[in-house]
Motif scaffolding. Structure first.
Motif, PDB file in Angstrom:
ATOM      1  N   LEU A   1       0.833  -1.202   0.000  1.00  0.00           N
ATOM      2  CA  LEU A   1       0.000   0.000   0.000  1.00  0.00           C
ATOM      3  C   LEU A   1       0.871   1.257   0.000  1.00  0.00           C
ATOM      4  CD1 LEU A   1      -2.494  -1.262   2.710  1.00  0.00           C
ATOM      5  CD2 LEU A   1      -2.891  -1.196   0.240  1.00  0.00           C
ATOM      6  N   ASP A   2       0.406   2.277  -0.715  1.00  0.00           N
ATOM      7  CA  ASP A   2       1.137   3.537  -0.824  1.00  0.00           C
ATOM      8  C   ASP A   2       0.564   4.540   0.173  1.00  0.00           C
ATOM      9  OD1 ASP A   2       2.497   5.786  -1.506  1.00  0.00           O
ATOM     10  OD2 ASP A   2       1.896   5.822  -3.605  1.00  0.00           O
ATOM     11  N   PRO A   3       1.277   4.852   1.267  1.00  0.00           N
ATOM     12  CA  PRO A   3       0.734   5.768   2.282  1.00  0.00           C
ATOM     13  C   PRO A   3       0.504   7.184   1.760  1.00  0.00           C
ATOM     14  CG  PRO A   3       3.056   5.274   2.704  1.00  0.00           C
ATOM     15  CD  PRO A   3       2.612   4.362   1.616  1.00  0.00           C
ATOM     16  N   ASP A   4       1.229   7.570   0.680  1.00  0.00           N
ATOM     17  CA  ASP A   4       1.047   8.922   0.133  1.00  0.00           C
ATOM     18  C   ASP A   4      -0.298   9.081  -0.563  1.00  0.00           C
ATOM     19  OD1 ASP A   4       3.517   9.708   1.059  1.00  0.00           O
ATOM     20  OD2 ASP A   4       4.562   9.194  -0.809  1.00  0.00           O
ATOM     21  N   THR A   5      -0.979   7.945  -0.865  1.00  0.00           N
ATOM     22  CA  THR A   5      -2.294   8.029  -1.521  1.00  0.00           C
ATOM     23  C   THR A   5      -3.446   7.784  -0.545  1.00  0.00           C
ATOM     24  OG1 THR A   5      -2.372   5.672  -2.102  1.00  0.00           O
ATOM     25  CG2 THR A   5      -1.228   7.132  -3.631  1.00  0.00           C
ATOM     26  N   ALA A   6      -3.132   7.348   0.685  1.00  0.00           N
ATOM     27  CA  ALA A   6      -4.172   6.907   1.623  1.00  0.00           C
ATOM     28  C   ALA A   6      -4.972   8.089   2.180  1.00  0.00           C
ATOM     29  CB  ALA A   6      -3.531   6.123   2.771  1.00  0.00           C
ATOM     30  N   HIS A   7      -6.296   7.929   2.229  1.00  0.00           N
ATOM     31  CA  HIS A   7      -7.170   8.916   2.872  1.00  0.00           C
ATOM     32  C   HIS A   7      -6.746   9.077   4.340  1.00  0.00           C
ATOM     33  CE1 HIS A   7     -10.838  10.469   4.809  1.00  0.00           C
ATOM     34  NE2 HIS A   7     -11.123  11.008   3.620  1.00  0.00           N
ATOM     35  N   PRO A   8      -6.851  10.296   4.896  1.00  0.00           N
ATOM     36  CA  PRO A   8      -6.381  10.543   6.273  1.00  0.00           C
ATOM     37  C   PRO A   8      -7.029   9.669   7.335  1.00  0.00           C
ATOM     38  CG  PRO A   8      -6.684  12.613   5.118  1.00  0.00           C
ATOM     39  CD  PRO A   8      -7.229  11.555   4.219  1.00  0.00           C
ATOM     40  N   ASN A  15      -1.221  16.155  -0.399  1.00  0.00           N
ATOM     41  CA  ASN A  15      -0.487  16.080  -1.657  1.00  0.00           C
ATOM     42  C   ASN A  15      -1.422  15.637  -2.790  1.00  0.00           C
ATOM     43  OD1 ASN A  15       0.000  13.696   0.241  1.00  0.00           O
ATOM     44  ND2 ASN A  15       0.179  12.737  -1.776  1.00  0.00           N
ATOM     45  N   PRO A  16      -1.043  15.914  -4.039  1.00  0.00           N
ATOM     46  CA  PRO A  16      -1.930  15.592  -5.180  1.00  0.00           C
ATOM     47  C   PRO A  16      -2.299  14.120  -5.270  1.00  0.00           C
ATOM     48  CG  PRO A  16      -0.115  17.012  -5.868  1.00  0.00           C
ATOM     49  CD  PRO A  16       0.192  16.590  -4.479  1.00  0.00           C
ATOM     50  N   GLU A  17      -1.456  13.222  -4.736  1.00  0.00           N
ATOM     51  CA  GLU A  17      -1.722  11.791  -4.873  1.00  0.00           C
ATOM     52  C   GLU A  17      -2.756  11.280  -3.864  1.00  0.00           C
ATOM     53  OE1 GLU A  17       1.314  12.987  -4.222  1.00  0.00           O
ATOM     54  OE2 GLU A  17       2.294  12.917  -6.200  1.00  0.00           O
ATOM     55  N   ARG A  18      -3.033  12.040  -2.815  1.00  0.00           N
ATOM     56  CA  ARG A  18      -3.839  11.531  -1.717  1.00  0.00           C
ATOM     57  C   ARG A  18      -5.339  11.657  -2.007  1.00  0.00           C
ATOM     58  NH1 ARG A  18      -1.990  10.361   2.906  1.00  0.00           N
ATOM     59  NH2 ARG A  18      -0.197  11.795   2.768  1.00  0.00           N
ATOM     60  N   PHE A  19      -6.111  10.593  -1.648  1.00  0.00           N
ATOM     61  CA  PHE A  19      -7.570  10.667  -1.706  1.00  0.00           C
ATOM     62  C   PHE A  19      -8.053  11.531  -0.532  1.00  0.00           C
ATOM     63  CE2 PHE A  19      -6.725   6.724  -4.010  1.00  0.00           C
ATOM     64  CZ  PHE A  19      -7.577   6.846  -5.092  1.00  0.00           C
ATOM     65  N   SER A  55      -4.212   8.201 -13.415  1.00  0.00           N
ATOM     66  CA  SER A  55      -4.660   9.582 -13.618  1.00  0.00           C
ATOM     67  C   SER A  55      -6.043   9.874 -13.032  1.00  0.00           C
ATOM     68  CB  SER A  55      -4.687   9.882 -15.122  1.00  0.00           C
ATOM     69  OG  SER A  55      -5.548   8.972 -15.796  1.00  0.00           O
ATOM     70  N   ILE A  56      -6.599   8.960 -12.198  1.00  0.00           N
ATOM     71  CA  ILE A  56      -7.942   9.184 -11.659  1.00  0.00           C
ATOM     72  C   ILE A  56      -7.979  10.434 -10.783  1.00  0.00           C
ATOM     73  CG2 ILE A  56      -8.671   6.774 -11.701  1.00  0.00           C
ATOM     74  CD1 ILE A  56      -7.802   6.597  -8.762  1.00  0.00           C
ATOM     75  N   ASN A  57      -9.191  11.009 -10.651  1.00  0.00           N
ATOM     76  CA  ASN A  57      -9.386  12.156  -9.764  1.00  0.00           C
ATOM     77  C   ASN A  57      -9.448  11.664  -8.327  1.00  0.00           C
ATOM     78  OD1 ASN A  57     -10.808  14.241  -8.177  1.00  0.00           O
ATOM     79  ND2 ASN A  57     -10.938  15.288 -10.159  1.00  0.00           N
ATOM     80  N   ARG A  58      -8.671  12.273  -7.436  1.00  0.00           N
ATOM     81  CA  ARG A  58      -8.592  11.814  -6.059  1.00  0.00           C
ATOM     82  C   ARG A  58      -9.123  12.856  -5.066  1.00  0.00           C
ATOM     83  NH1 ARG A  58      -2.676   8.789  -6.422  1.00  0.00           N
ATOM     84  NH2 ARG A  58      -2.801   8.397  -8.658  1.00  0.00           N
ATOM     85  N   LYS A  59      -9.635  13.944  -5.584  1.00  0.00           N
ATOM     86  CA  LYS A  59     -10.019  15.041  -4.694  1.00  0.00           C
ATOM     87  C   LYS A  59     -11.522  15.248  -4.601  1.00  0.00           C
ATOM     88  CE  LYS A  59      -5.787  15.843  -3.760  1.00  0.00           C
ATOM     89  NZ  LYS A  59      -5.282  15.436  -2.431  1.00  0.00           N
ATOM     90  N   ARG A  60     -12.320  14.456  -5.294  1.00  0.00           N
ATOM     91  CA  ARG A  60     -13.776  14.606  -5.178  1.00  0.00           C
ATOM     92  C   ARG A  60     -14.422  13.234  -5.314  1.00  0.00           C
ATOM     93  NH1 ARG A  60     -16.013  14.676 -10.411  1.00  0.00           N
ATOM     94  NH2 ARG A  60     -14.488  14.944 -12.085  1.00  0.00           N
ATOM     95  N   ILE A  61     -15.691  13.195  -4.960  1.00  0.00           N
ATOM     96  CA  ILE A  61     -16.433  11.933  -5.041  1.00  0.00           C
ATOM     97  C   ILE A  61     -16.777  11.660  -6.503  1.00  0.00           C
ATOM     98  CG2 ILE A  61     -18.543  10.733  -4.371  1.00  0.00           C
ATOM     99  CD1 ILE A  61     -18.536  12.360  -1.810  1.00  0.00           C
ATOM    100  N   ILE A  62     -16.433  10.493  -6.974  1.00  0.00           N
ATOM    101  CA  ILE A  62     -16.720  10.131  -8.360  1.00  0.00           C
ATOM    102  C   ILE A  62     -17.344   8.743  -8.388  1.00  0.00           C
ATOM    103  CG2 ILE A  62     -14.914  11.552  -9.396  1.00  0.00           C
ATOM    104  CD1 ILE A  62     -13.142   9.114  -9.499  1.00  0.00           C
ATOM    105  N   THR A  63     -17.983   8.444  -9.489  1.00  0.00           N
ATOM    106  CA  THR A  63     -18.621   7.141  -9.655  1.00  0.00           C
ATOM    107  C   THR A  63     -17.573   6.121 -10.084  1.00  0.00           C
ATOM    108  OG1 THR A  63     -20.668   8.222 -10.328  1.00  0.00           O
ATOM    109  CG2 THR A  63     -20.426   5.880 -10.860  1.00  0.00           C
ATOM    110  N   LEU A  64     -17.563   4.983  -9.387  1.00  0.00           N
ATOM    111  CA  LEU A  64     -16.623   3.910  -9.741  1.00  0.00           C
ATOM    112  C   LEU A  64     -17.160   3.152 -10.948  1.00  0.00           C
ATOM    113  CD1 LEU A  64     -15.742   2.505  -6.189  1.00  0.00           C
ATOM    114  CD2 LEU A  64     -14.517   4.210  -7.530  1.00  0.00           C
TER     115      LEU A  64
END
Length: 552
Positions: A371-378, A401-405, A442-451
């Motif tokens: 798992l990548d901690p830089d992408t993990a939600h707080p 950071n830009p990578e984080r959900f 390249s997915i959006n990680r800063k808003r709610i999106i449909t999977l």
């Protein structure tokens, strides 16, 4: 004086006029030494007495006498040089066929050590000595022995080929440049040699590069052949396993059919044996009564016959056998039913075996995912080894950071894939909600999106403990009873395939097909909120073990 010291002091015995070893050495008043004949001729030609070395002028020609000490030293030097030449000559070998012989040797031609491009002569070690010791000859260009030295001479002017005509791209002599190649561009042979040598070096480098590329291609082809053989071996092993299991099913079906027929036949035989036993018992009793009747009928005693008649007249207790019979069992349809049952069993076994084989096939592409901690939600809590994740109640203060959900409790795998195949397994045991799959980098990680695939997600999920769905477009409800405890995710990048497996049941859950991947893909995980502890179990990335065949 040793030979080594002679070689070191060799220049001391050379006349600076003739450049050869002194003959009758004499000394001038200025202290320089010359051959007596050489200095005499020099003064005769120049008509004044001047030292050729220091240019000191003598107004009266000096009276020259042979330097006795130097003369003796020169004589000693000549003797030792001759001995050395004789010794060296004995050590040298005669030229063999294909070797360049010495042009100076008489009698046995020794092997040449060098060829002189000025003298156009090849020399053995002995005859090469002047070129190594005499100043004038030292300037000559020596090369490795070459047989065709005449080829270095201009056939037209009998001069050495010293120039290269760049206009005609040929080697020429000095006269050629004046007579036959007027107004052409010339360079010395050495200059053209250096240029061509540099070109050859470049060509050699290019050839080596081509060789290296082809060796790499050979290696890749060999690796492909090995991969093909390994795949063939695996396929053969899978085939043997599958067909062995199917043959075992057929053998079991045949045994069950034979047992059914045998049981029916044995039941019939047992029934017949019971009836026969009863009949034989009655026959025995009837035969006994028949004997008594026969004896009484032959009696001549009137009183005895009449007294016994009443007891014999009554019929013995016997069974009415009129309706009794043996009905052979019906075997009609037994084989058909057995074959139908076998067909159903084989179908189930085949489905199970193929599913196991398919799972084993994709498991060979297992990769190590963390798992990548830089992408993990707080809110997510990751284990130190990066293999487990669950959702906490507290939102941690982390760099946005830009990578984080930042909106959804998601996390990506560190590893990315842009070609080939890869597979990983995740334990979902004890959870009521989760989402797994792969996502585009390249997915959006800063808003709610449909999977869904259009947004870069290829996933399946569990909600409320029993609602399974493949998040395709449209979404597909999945009937999984019981639900999986370990989920395998397989991706074939070039084929555009994403498949999910129930690892323990060796069953395919769902496949996304016809996908078009153009970006890097990352493993995607969402443990979902813990819902007050109901969904607190972690998602665990598990090591992949090759699935064993499930025994019947």
């Amino acid at each position: 004086m040793s030979a080594a010291s002679n070689l070191r002091s060799e220049d001391q015995f050379l006349c600076s006029i003739c450049l050869d070893v002194f003959t009758d050495p004499v000394s001038t008043p200025c202290g320089h030494n010359f051959c007596k004949n050489c200095i005499t001729q020099h003064w005769d030609i120049n008509q004044r007495s001047q030292c050729p070395m220091c240019k000191e002028t003598f107004y009266t020609r000096p009276q020259l006498r042979v330097n006795t000490l130097l003369s003796e030293m020169v004589a000693q030097f000549r003797r030792e040089a001759q001995q050395k030449a004789s010794s060296s000559s004995s050590e040298q070998q005669a030229a063999k066929p294909g070797e360049v012989p010495c042009d100076v040797c008489t009698g046995t031609k020794l092997k040449a050590l060098k060829s002189c491009l000025v003298c156009l002569t090849s020399y053995c070690q002995t005859h090469l000595e002047p070129h190594l010791t005499t100043k004038g000859l030292k300037r000559h260009q020596l090369v490795e022995p070459e047989e065709n030295l005449e080829g270095r001479m201009c056939t037209k002017h009998d001069k050495p080929l010293e120039l290269f005509c760049k206009t005609d791209q040929t080697c020429v002599c000095v006269l050629c440049s004046v007579l036959d190649h007027k107004n052409h561009e010339f360079v010395p042979l050495r200059e053209e040699y250096e240029g061509k040598k540099a070109e050859l070096g470049k060509t050699e480098a290019e050839i080596q590069q081509m060789i290296q590329k082809r060796r790499l291609k050979i290696q890749k082809i060999k690796e492909s052949v090995k991969m093909s053989k390994d795949a063939a071996d695996r396929e053969e092993a899978e085939g043997v396993q599958v067909f062995t299991a199917l043959m075992e099913s057929v053998e079991r079906g045949l045994k069950e059919l034979m047992k059914e027929v045998k049981d029916k036949q044995e039941a019939t035989e047992k029934q017949a044996e019971g009836l026969i036993k009863d009949l034989e018992q009655e026959v025995s009793e009837l035969m006994k009564r028949s004997s008594e009747v026969e004896q009484l009928s032959r009696s001549e005693d009137h009183l005895h016959l009449l007294q016994s008649f009443s007891s014999l007249k009554a019929a013995p207790p016997t069974k009415d056998w009129t309706e009794v019979s043996i009905h052979p069992p019906s075997y009609e349809g037994t084989v058909v039913r057995a074959v139908a049952q076998l067909e159903d069993t084989l179908r189930k076994d085949m489905k199970k075996l193929l599913a196991e084989a398919e799972l084993r096939r994709v498991q060979q592409y297992a990769v190590d995912v963390t798992l990548d901690p830089d992408t993990a939600h707080p809110k997510l809590i990751l284990s130190d080894d990066g293999k487990q994740v669950h959702c906490g109640d507290v939102t941690k203060e982390l760099p946005d950071n830009p990578e984080r959900f930042s909106q959804c409790v998601n996390v990506l795998g560190k590893q990315s894939f842009s070609s080939g195949r890869f597979y990983f397994e995740v334990q979902v045991k004890g959870k009521t909600d989760w989402t797994l799959g792969v996502a585009r980098e390249s997915i959006n990680r800063k808003r709610i999106i449909t999977l869904r695939p259009q947004n870069g997600f290829w996933t399946v999920w569990l909600r409320n403990g029993n609602e399974y769905k493949a998040l395709d477009d449209p979404r597909v409800s999945l009937c999984l009873q019981p639900g999986p405890e370990k989920v395998g995710v397989f991706v074939d990048y070039e084929e555009g395939l994403v498949s999910f497996y129930d690892v323990d049941a060796a069953a395919l859950i769902y496949s996304f097909t016809g996908c078009s991947f153009t970006h890097k893909l990352h493993p995607f995980f969402s443990p979902c909120p813990n819902y007050g502890g109901k969904n607190s179990a972690p998602l665990i990335i598990c090591p992949v073990n090759q699935t064993e065949s499930i025994s019947d």
